[in-house]
Design a protein around this motif. Sequence first.
Motif, mmCIF file in Angstrom:
data_model
loop_
_atom_site.group_PDB
_atom_site.id
_atom_site.type_symbol
_atom_site.label_atom_id
_atom_site.label_comp_id
_atom_site.label_asym_id
_atom_site.label_seq_id
_atom_site.Cartn_x
_atom_site.Cartn_y
_atom_site.Cartn_z
ATOM 1 N N ASN A 142 0.827 -1.214 0.000
ATOM 2 C CA ASN A 142 0.000 0.000 0.000
ATOM 3 C C ASN A 142 0.859 1.261 0.000
ATOM 4 O O ASN A 142 0.507 2.255 -0.639
ATOM 5 C CB ASN A 142 -0.953 0.008 1.191
ATOM 6 C CG ASN A 142 -2.085 -0.975 1.016
ATOM 7 O OD1 ASN A 142 -2.515 -1.255 -0.100
ATOM 8 N ND2 ASN A 142 -2.558 -1.521 2.116
ATOM 9 N N GLU A 154 1.840 1.918 -3.367
ATOM 10 C CA GLU A 154 0.669 2.027 -4.240
ATOM 11 C C GLU A 154 0.637 0.929 -5.297
ATOM 12 O O GLU A 154 0.440 1.173 -6.484
ATOM 13 C CB GLU A 154 0.607 3.406 -4.894
ATOM 14 C CG GLU A 154 0.507 4.534 -3.899
ATOM 15 C CD GLU A 154 0.646 5.908 -4.523
ATOM 16 O OE1 GLU A 154 0.856 6.007 -5.744
ATOM 17 O OE2 GLU A 154 0.555 6.879 -3.771
ATOM 18 N N GLY A 198 -1.266 -2.534 -6.367
ATOM 19 C CA GLY A 198 -2.426 -3.382 -6.149
ATOM 20 C C GLY A 198 -1.993 -4.834 -6.003
ATOM 21 O O GLY A 198 -1.030 -5.273 -6.617
ATOM 22 N N ARG A 221 9.901 1.400 -5.347
ATOM 23 C CA ARG A 221 8.651 0.862 -5.892
ATOM 24 C C ARG A 221 8.943 -0.107 -7.037
ATOM 25 O O ARG A 221 8.339 -1.170 -7.139
ATOM 26 C CB ARG A 221 7.755 1.997 -6.384
ATOM 27 C CG ARG A 221 6.404 1.526 -6.874
ATOM 28 C CD ARG A 221 5.531 2.735 -7.243
ATOM 29 N NE ARG A 221 4.172 2.330 -7.472
ATOM 30 C CZ ARG A 221 3.692 1.967 -8.667
ATOM 31 N NH1 ARG A 221 4.488 1.970 -9.712
ATOM 32 N NH2 ARG A 221 2.431 1.622 -8.794
ATOM 33 N N LYS A 265 7.769 -3.932 -7.246
ATOM 34 C CA LYS A 265 6.964 -4.408 -8.369
ATOM 35 C C LYS A 265 7.646 -5.575 -9.073
ATOM 36 O O LYS A 265 6.999 -6.551 -9.435
ATOM 37 C CB LYS A 265 6.715 -3.282 -9.372
ATOM 38 C CG LYS A 265 5.632 -2.324 -8.963
ATOM 39 C CD LYS A 265 5.423 -1.260 -9.985
ATOM 40 C CE LYS A 265 4.778 -1.822 -11.219
ATOM 41 N NZ LYS A 265 4.400 -0.822 -12.204
ATOM 42 N N SER A 291 -0.590 -4.942 -11.012
ATOM 43 C CA SER A 291 0.284 -3.871 -11.483
ATOM 44 C C SER A 291 1.307 -4.361 -12.493
ATOM 45 O O SER A 291 2.285 -3.685 -12.762
ATOM 46 C CB SER A 291 1.006 -3.242 -10.282
ATOM 47 O OG SER A 291 1.797 -4.215 -9.650
#
Length: 93
Positions: free
Chosen positions: A21, A24, A26, A59, A63, A89
């Motif tokens: 979270n 950001e 999903g 991030r 990811k 994502s």
Amino acid sequence: MISININDQLKQLTNISELLNFFEIGFDSGSIHEWQGDLLKRFNGYVILTKPQDWFDYRRCLKNAYCKIQRGRLDNSSNTRSACRGCTSCERR
């Protein structure tokens, strides 16, 4: 200076859901508890290898780790290329 600030914020997060979270990303909340250890190991490995400088670099590491875990869970018996399941994502669709 920014990296130190992000490192402090990451240390305050208590579980993988908060980490996802924070960046950001999903995710499939139904099965995240099954492979959260593998995800954290891979994320930490990417952080060590790439030495992120800002929020976006961290991030990207998360990811990539999340996508790698998802692709590892795909059925290898089929010869077709498919997108990650549950990876909301994923850029490899």
